[in-house]
Design an enzyme around this catalytic site. Sequence first.
Site, short mmCIF file in Angstrom:
data_model
loop_
_atom_site.label_atom_id
_atom_site.label_comp_id
_atom_site.label_asym_id
_atom_site.label_seq_id
_atom_site.Cartn_x
_atom_site.Cartn_y
_atom_site.Cartn_z
N ARG A 48 41.22 37.27 41.74
CA ARG A 48 40.87 37.22 40.32
C ARG A 48 41.95 37.77 39.37
O ARG A 48 41.72 37.85 38.17
CB ARG A 48 39.53 37.91 40.04
CG ARG A 48 38.37 37.30 40.80
CD ARG A 48 37.05 37.56 40.13
NE ARG A 48 36.69 38.97 40.14
CZ ARG A 48 35.59 39.45 39.57
NH1 ARG A 48 34.76 38.62 38.95
NH2 ARG A 48 35.31 40.73 39.63
N ASP A 49 43.12 38.13 39.89
CA ASP A 49 44.19 38.56 38.98
C ASP A 49 45.57 38.24 39.56
O ASP A 49 46.48 39.07 39.53
CB ASP A 49 44.07 40.05 38.66
CG ASP A 49 44.78 40.44 37.37
OD1 ASP A 49 45.06 39.52 36.56
OD2 ASP A 49 45.04 41.63 37.16
N VAL A 50 45.69 37.03 40.09
CA VAL A 50 46.99 36.57 40.59
C VAL A 50 47.88 36.30 39.39
O VAL A 50 47.53 35.50 38.51
CB VAL A 50 46.84 35.29 41.44
CG1 VAL A 50 48.21 34.75 41.85
CG2 VAL A 50 45.98 35.57 42.68
N ASN A 54 51.65 41.04 39.43
CA ASN A 54 50.98 41.52 40.64
C ASN A 54 51.58 40.95 41.92
O ASN A 54 50.98 41.05 42.99
CB ASN A 54 49.49 41.18 40.58
CG ASN A 54 48.75 42.05 39.59
OD1 ASN A 54 49.23 43.12 39.20
ND2 ASN A 54 47.58 41.61 39.15
#
Length: 239
Positions: A48-50, A54
């Site tokens: 949910r936060d590619v 990151n």
Amino acid sequence: MEFVAGGELWSRVAHERGNLITEGDAIRVTRNVLSAIVYLHEHNIVHRDVKLENVLCIDPDLQKPVQVKLADFGLCSRLSGMDESLKSSVGTLQYWAPEIIKERNYGASVDLWACGVLVYISLSSQFPFSGEDEEEYCDSVLREEVEFPEDLWGNVSDDAKEFIRGLLSEDPTKRLTADEALKHRWITEHPSLEIEEEEGSRAQSEEEEAFAVPKSIFGGKRRTPAQILAKVRSSHQGG
């Protein structure tokens, strides 16, 4: 915890010398990221936060082929099964899939959309959609098809463009899965990967234009996702 010395992938794309990511680098990066996503999805976990920030480079040496690892699992969600869905609007707005913007239930395929945005930026130093602010950016995601302007994409292979289209499919059921993406011919067959691995280094032009993220996307008065999306969704009630 493991120390990854090379810093964020973002710093390679937004380097003072310009974008340091070649197509061969992008393939390696994508393969590494997809391998991590496959592992997560096999365990019913959605990242949910590619995003570029990151993805961490293993080696700080800019002359070596880029190898990366996926990081920051604070927003991960474990599903009871891959047919379960999520609804909360979390993560980084510029990487949100259309189903998140529309406030619909979503699943693991949002990670593949984000991966598509990541690959697009890595190869072009631009976001795949545009907007003067976050609201316009979201509206662009819902209204526009991804394009590949010749001045930015003229030297990039057609396989790469086809791969990105497969990830940036508005319909999550038609979007490539992580397994399918790993088997795509851009990942498995592109010649630049083999050539660059043999050479072990690359020459970077000092005259490359520095990458400038449109300030209008990140700057200005910040609003919460709920405030931004309320206006976007109001114009897409039937979408």
